[in-house]
Scaffold this motif. Structure first.
Motif, PDB file in Angstrom:
ATOM      1  N   SER A  59      50.132  65.021 -13.553  1.00  0.00           N
ATOM      2  CA  SER A  59      49.316  63.890 -14.737  1.00  0.00           C
ATOM      3  C   SER A  59      47.749  64.264 -14.181  1.00  0.00           C
ATOM      4  O   SER A  59      48.023  64.089 -13.070  1.00  0.00           O
ATOM      5  CB  SER A  59      49.272  62.233 -15.078  1.00  0.00           C
ATOM      6  OG  SER A  59      48.995  62.095 -15.402  1.00  0.00           O
ATOM      7  N   ALA A  60      46.860  63.909 -14.940  1.00  0.00           N
ATOM      8  CA  ALA A  60      45.575  64.341 -13.930  1.00  0.00           C
ATOM      9  C   ALA A  60      45.504  62.589 -13.081  1.00  0.00           C
ATOM     10  O   ALA A  60      44.169  62.429 -12.309  1.00  0.00           O
ATOM     11  CB  ALA A  60      43.920  64.442 -14.839  1.00  0.00           C
ATOM     12  N   TRP A  68      52.361  63.536  -5.437  1.00  0.00           N
ATOM     13  CA  TRP A  68      52.621  64.948  -5.112  1.00  0.00           C
ATOM     14  C   TRP A  68      51.799  64.632  -4.192  1.00  0.00           C
ATOM     15  O   TRP A  68      52.620  65.773  -2.720  1.00  0.00           O
ATOM     16  CB  TRP A  68      51.862  65.471  -5.670  1.00  0.00           C
ATOM     17  CG  TRP A  68      52.030  66.951  -5.546  1.00  0.00           C
ATOM     18  CD1 TRP A  68      50.393  68.264  -4.558  1.00  0.00           C
ATOM     19  CD2 TRP A  68      52.861  67.851  -5.012  1.00  0.00           C
ATOM     20  NE1 TRP A  68      50.691  69.201  -4.835  1.00  0.00           N
ATOM     21  CE2 TRP A  68      52.349  69.345  -4.424  1.00  0.00           C
ATOM     22  CE3 TRP A  68      54.325  67.848  -5.521  1.00  0.00           C
ATOM     23  CZ2 TRP A  68      53.253  70.233  -3.821  1.00  0.00           C
ATOM     24  CZ3 TRP A  68      54.903  68.659  -4.819  1.00  0.00           C
ATOM     25  CH2 TRP A  68      53.939  70.351  -4.463  1.00  0.00           C
ATOM     26  N   GLN A  69      50.608  64.285  -3.284  1.00  0.00           N
ATOM     27  CA  GLN A  69      50.204  64.358  -2.155  1.00  0.00           C
ATOM     28  C   GLN A  69      51.108  63.741  -1.097  1.00  0.00           C
ATOM     29  O   GLN A  69      51.336  64.746  -0.402  1.00  0.00           O
ATOM     30  CB  GLN A  69      49.164  63.640  -1.838  1.00  0.00           C
ATOM     31  CG  GLN A  69      48.532  63.462  -0.492  1.00  0.00           C
ATOM     32  CD  GLN A  69      47.018  62.853  -0.860  1.00  0.00           C
ATOM     33  OE1 GLN A  69      46.941  61.538  -1.719  1.00  0.00           O
ATOM     34  NE2 GLN A  69      46.671  61.895   0.863  1.00  0.00           N
ATOM     35  N   GLU A  89      47.034  68.157 -15.115  1.00  0.00           N
ATOM     36  CA  GLU A  89      46.423  68.471 -16.563  1.00  0.00           C
ATOM     37  C   GLU A  89      46.317  66.794 -16.706  1.00  0.00           C
ATOM     38  O   GLU A  89      46.688  65.992 -17.241  1.00  0.00           O
ATOM     39  CB  GLU A  89      47.961  68.803 -16.979  1.00  0.00           C
ATOM     40  CG  GLU A  89      48.196  69.877 -16.405  1.00  0.00           C
ATOM     41  CD  GLU A  89      47.728  71.020 -17.147  1.00  0.00           C
ATOM     42  OE1 GLU A  89      46.668  70.890 -18.825  1.00  0.00           O
ATOM     43  OE2 GLU A  89      47.299  72.288 -16.588  1.00  0.00           O
ATOM     44  N   GLN A  90      45.122  66.766 -17.428  1.00  0.00           N
ATOM     45  CA  GLN A  90      44.545  65.152 -17.709  1.00  0.00           C
ATOM     46  C   GLN A  90      45.211  65.668 -19.611  1.00  0.00           C
ATOM     47  O   GLN A  90      45.723  63.788 -19.718  1.00  0.00           O
ATOM     48  CB  GLN A  90      42.670  65.344 -18.641  1.00  0.00           C
ATOM     49  CG  GLN A  90      42.438  64.501 -19.294  1.00  0.00           C
ATOM     50  CD  GLN A  90      42.301  63.200 -18.426  1.00  0.00           C
ATOM     51  OE1 GLN A  90      42.152  63.607 -17.379  1.00  0.00           O
ATOM     52  NE2 GLN A  90      42.500  61.603 -18.989  1.00  0.00           N
ATOM     53  N   ARG A  91      45.721  65.686 -20.187  1.00  0.00           N
ATOM     54  CA  ARG A  91      46.588  66.078 -21.334  1.00  0.00           C
ATOM     55  C   ARG A  91      47.829  65.364 -21.196  1.00  0.00           C
ATOM     56  O   ARG A  91      48.521  65.295 -21.849  1.00  0.00           O
ATOM     57  CB  ARG A  91      46.811  67.172 -22.269  1.00  0.00           C
ATOM     58  CG  ARG A  91      46.857  68.805 -21.255  1.00  0.00           C
ATOM     59  CD  ARG A  91      47.420  69.292 -22.092  1.00  0.00           C
ATOM     60  NE  ARG A  91      47.604  70.598 -21.469  1.00  0.00           N
ATOM     61  CZ  ARG A  91      48.152  71.680 -22.077  1.00  0.00           C
ATOM     62  NH1 ARG A  91      47.652  71.844 -22.974  1.00  0.00           N
ATOM     63  NH2 ARG A  91      48.221  72.953 -20.704  1.00  0.00           N
ATOM     64  N   ILE A 117      54.949  65.610 -12.619  1.00  0.00           N
ATOM     65  CA  ILE A 117      55.032  63.958 -12.071  1.00  0.00           C
ATOM     66  C   ILE A 117      54.046  63.800 -13.374  1.00  0.00           C
ATOM     67  O   ILE A 117      53.091  63.934 -13.370  1.00  0.00           O
ATOM     68  CB  ILE A 117      54.547  64.558 -11.064  1.00  0.00           C
ATOM     69  CG1 ILE A 117      54.699  65.518  -9.817  1.00  0.00           C
ATOM     70  CG2 ILE A 117      53.790  62.791 -10.614  1.00  0.00           C
ATOM     71  CD1 ILE A 117      54.003  65.507  -8.202  1.00  0.00           C
ATOM     72  N   GLY A 118      54.930  62.277 -14.015  1.00  0.00           N
ATOM     73  CA  GLY A 118      54.027  61.893 -14.911  1.00  0.00           C
ATOM     74  C   GLY A 118      54.761  60.670 -15.190  1.00  0.00           C
ATOM     75  O   GLY A 118      55.245  59.769 -13.928  1.00  0.00           O
ATOM     76  N   HIS A 119      54.336  60.120 -16.530  1.00  0.00           N
ATOM     77  CA  HIS A 119      54.041  58.273 -16.373  1.00  0.00           C
ATOM     78  C   HIS A 119      56.076  58.644 -18.182  1.00  0.00           C
ATOM     79  O   HIS A 119      56.540  59.215 -18.107  1.00  0.00           O
ATOM     80  CB  HIS A 119      53.246  58.323 -17.374  1.00  0.00           C
ATOM     81  CG  HIS A 119      52.313  58.539 -16.808  1.00  0.00           C
ATOM     82  ND1 HIS A 119      51.707  57.858 -15.505  1.00  0.00           N
ATOM     83  CD2 HIS A 119      51.427  59.527 -16.234  1.00  0.00           C
ATOM     84  CE1 HIS A 119      50.804  58.735 -15.155  1.00  0.00           C
ATOM     85  NE2 HIS A 119      50.356  60.054 -16.086  1.00  0.00           N
TER      86      HIS A 119
END
Length: 174
Positions: A59-60, A68-69, A89-91, A117-119
């Motif tokens: 995710s952006a 991720w960092q 990715e913004q989407r 990696i997201g929500h």
């Protein structure tokens, strides 16, 4: 596990613990110190289990990029392997589990292991969609899913949960 050993692997990760940003946009919330520690621990676990992604779909949002960092700093430390391809990715920011699956389906055939990696609820929902079982999925949790076939063929209930990790596992281990 049967034929799953040669399958593609999808690593699903929920971003690590983020702070609040009163009055600010949710998109810009940053990781808390615990989130940075948990991300690094997740990277160590992935390295220890030999799970190095070829592609990272992130995710952006600030907190996912920071996850991720910190994860990559420990995952890639001392690894002679090449750095995975990374895409913020913004989407994926406000995506639901089906939206995430659609993005994963776009991965090329040359990627054997993909890290998303997201929500939540999308991350836990994606695991449920692919395996038929929805896990408890606290911040920084990881589920590794064996996926038969190519990425465009990614289908509900055809994946197999082959490994999982939470920051609580790291706390219990050390």
């Amino acid at each position: 596990m049967g034929g799953m050993q040669d399958s593609r692997k999808l690593i699903v990760m929920r971003h690590a613990k983020a702070g609040e940003l009163p009055g600010g946009p949710d998109f810009e919330r940053a990781l808390r110190p615990r989130g940075r520690r948990d991300s690094a621990a997740a990277g160590r676990w992935l390295a220890a289990t030999g799970l190095l992604p070829d592609l990272v779909l992130c995710s952006a949002a600030r907190r996912t990029r920071q996850t991720w960092q910190h994860l990559s700093a420990t995952l890639l430390a001392g690894t002679p392997a090449s750095t995975p391809e990374f895409s913020a990715e913004q989407r994926l920011y406000q995506a639901d589990s089906e939206d995430v699956a659609d993005v994963v389906r776009e991965a090329g055939d040359d990627f054997a292991t993909v890290l998303y990696i997201g929500h939540n609820p999308a991350a836990a929902g994606l695991v449920a969609l692919l395996t038929g079982t929805e896990p408890a999925f606290p911040t920084a949790a990881i589920a590794v899913i064996g996926v038969p076939g190519s990425w465009p063929e990614l289908a509900p209930r055809e994946g197999e949960l082959i490994a999982s990790w939470t920051p609580g596992d790291a706390d219990a281990a050390g």
